[in-house]
Design a protein around this motif. Structure first.
Motif, short mmCIF file in Angstrom:
data_model
loop_
_atom_site.label_atom_id
_atom_site.label_comp_id
_atom_site.label_asym_id
_atom_site.label_seq_id
_atom_site.Cartn_x
_atom_site.Cartn_y
_atom_site.Cartn_z
N ARG A 176 2.60 7.98 5.36
CA ARG A 176 1.61 8.52 4.20
C ARG A 176 2.30 9.27 3.34
N ASP A 177 3.47 10.00 3.66
CA ASP A 177 4.12 11.13 2.74
C ASP A 177 5.52 10.83 3.16
N VAL A 178 6.52 11.18 2.11
CA VAL A 178 7.99 11.32 2.66
C VAL A 178 8.33 12.32 1.15
N ALA A 179 9.45 13.23 1.97
CA ALA A 179 9.89 14.36 1.18
C ALA A 179 11.37 14.45 1.66
N GLU A 180 12.36 14.78 0.94
CA GLU A 180 13.63 15.72 1.26
C GLU A 180 13.19 16.98 1.57
N ALA A 200 0.81 -1.13 0.09
CA ALA A 200 0.12 0.06 -0.14
C ALA A 200 0.76 1.19 0.07
N PRO A 201 1.65 1.54 -1.23
CA PRO A 201 2.49 2.63 -1.26
C PRO A 201 1.69 4.15 -1.09
N SER A 202 2.58 5.05 -0.49
CA SER A 202 1.78 6.38 -0.47
C SER A 202 2.91 7.41 -0.22
N GLY A 203 3.04 8.45 -1.13
CA GLY A 203 3.95 9.44 -1.26
C GLY A 203 5.38 8.99 -1.79
N MET A 204 6.01 9.88 -2.31
CA MET A 204 7.38 9.14 -2.92
C MET A 204 8.21 10.45 -3.41
#
Length: 384
Positions: free
Chosen positions: A356-360, A302-306
């Protein structure tokens, strides 16, 4: 995890996965002689930055150091000087909240420092009919103004699931929008329906004349690609400029895709997943339909955010792709070489977090939000 206290988490093993391209299930293997160097991983320290969030869905960094976080129940929150501001951002339009719908993604315009524009996606409508809408607004000092709806998926339908709803800009400032098929499988193949697609528009909502279906009488002009189930990840590859996406499969069949103009990504005609009762849906390949770059089967994560990582805080991870896993309860690192996924690492599994989300961040660290109530905004730093 105790709020406000850094926590050291050891990274899990790095392995090549048999499900690259058209391969099989997510079983750890070392196929075709490739190796995974011991120094490819990092130990991670987690530092909670904001606590008490209600089902946070997305985060966006602003050029003045502020951070915006969406809460699915319909609030936009501000983190300023490392602290969660008690008063939510004012000026949001009415958001329909139910099932998987609510306030979803948020993205700053690439020229935010000069124009102060942000974009957010959300579900809108009534209890009988809903859609996905994208609105542009000017952000200043905790308030939104000059709201303009620049896209609305048509037609409306009575379904509270599969809104998709990620946003990403490319290097020319075209805006891409991911749309789930709202649980109506067949419509992902219908080019007269917006759902189950990736949309491409100008930053003011105009449709680019070079869109693949711009002049097609049997298609919506905003369509860039079709055949998607529920794409909840969308990002620009900063090294190639390409748009990448991932999407939820049914039972198994989660996918990572390289998005190209006019391509059909197959749902529900092709999939590596099955129905929830285990019965088959269709073949995994078919002429004229684009297979995924990478997939998970038979178990969904169940992937989310990338986000691609470009910083120097984690030097071994430069160029890698990170995505959250809701069911998998991990941060997934995919090692990328060109347009090929060559390996996978599961991080933070022991923390049991729905990411739910990932960011640099502009600081070069990785940041995540956890889909809980209460949820958290967490900064990930190398422990070495």
């Amino acid at each position: 995890m105790e709020f406000g206290r850094p926590v050291l988490v050891m990274a899990c093993f790095f392995s090549l996965i048999a499900c690259v391209g058209g391969g099989g299930g997510a079983t750890a293997v070392d196929d075709d002689g490739k190796t995974s160097p011991d120094d490819a991983t990092h130990s991670i320290m987690m530092t909670p930055v904001a606590d008490g969030l209600e089902n946070p869905w997305a985060l966006a960094f602003l050029t003045d150091g502020d951070i915006l976080v969406t809460e699915r129940p319909g609030r936009l929150r501000l983190i300023q000087d490392g602290n969660l501001v008690e008063q939510p951002v004012t000026g949001l339009p009415e958001v329909w909240v139910g099932g998987q719908g609510g306030l979803l993604d948020v993205e700053a315009h690439p020229d935010f420092a000069n124009n102060r524009l942000i974009y957010f996606s959300y579900s809108a409508g009534t209890d009988s009919e809903q859609t996905t809408r994208v609105t542009r607004a000017r952000y200043e000092n905790g308030a939104l103004s000059e709201l303009l709806t620049i896209f609305e998926a048509e037609p409306y339908r009575d379904s509270s699931k599969h809104f998709g709803s990620r946003l990403a800009f490319d290097s020319q400032n075209f805006l891409y929008i991911s749309l789930g098929e709202r649980g109506d499988r067949a419509q992902a193949q219908d080019r007269l329906d917006h759902v189950g697609s990736i949309i491409r528009i100008h930053d003011d909502g105009r449709v680019p004349a070079d869109n693949p279906f711009f002049s097609a009488p049997d298609a919506r002009s905003e369509l860039f690609s079709i055949g998607h189930r529920n794409p909840q990840g969308l990002t620009r590859n900063p090294f190639s400029g390409d748009i990448w996406s991932h999407e939820h499969g049914p039972q198994g069949g989660d996918e990572v895709n390289l998005i190209r103009a006019g391509l059909n990504y197959g749902w529900p005609e092709i999939t590596h997943g099955t129905n929830y009762d285990g019965t088959p849906i269709g073949p995994s390949q078919q002429e004229g339909m684009e297979p995924p770059l990478y997939h998970w089967a038979p178990t969904s994560i169940a992937p989310s955010g990338m986000a691609f990582y470009t910083g120097d805080r984690f030097p071994n991870w430069e160029g890698d792709l990170f995505l959250g896993a809701l069911a998998g309860r991990a941060l997934v690192r995919l090692q990328v070489a060109g347009n090929e996924v060559t390996g996978e690492e599961r991080l933070l599994e022991s923390e049991e977090m729905r990411i739910r989300d990932v960011a640099e961040g502009p600081d070069g660290y990785l940041w995540i939000v956890t889909d809980h109530n209460p949820g958290q905004l967490i900064r990930l730093e190398p422990a070495e």
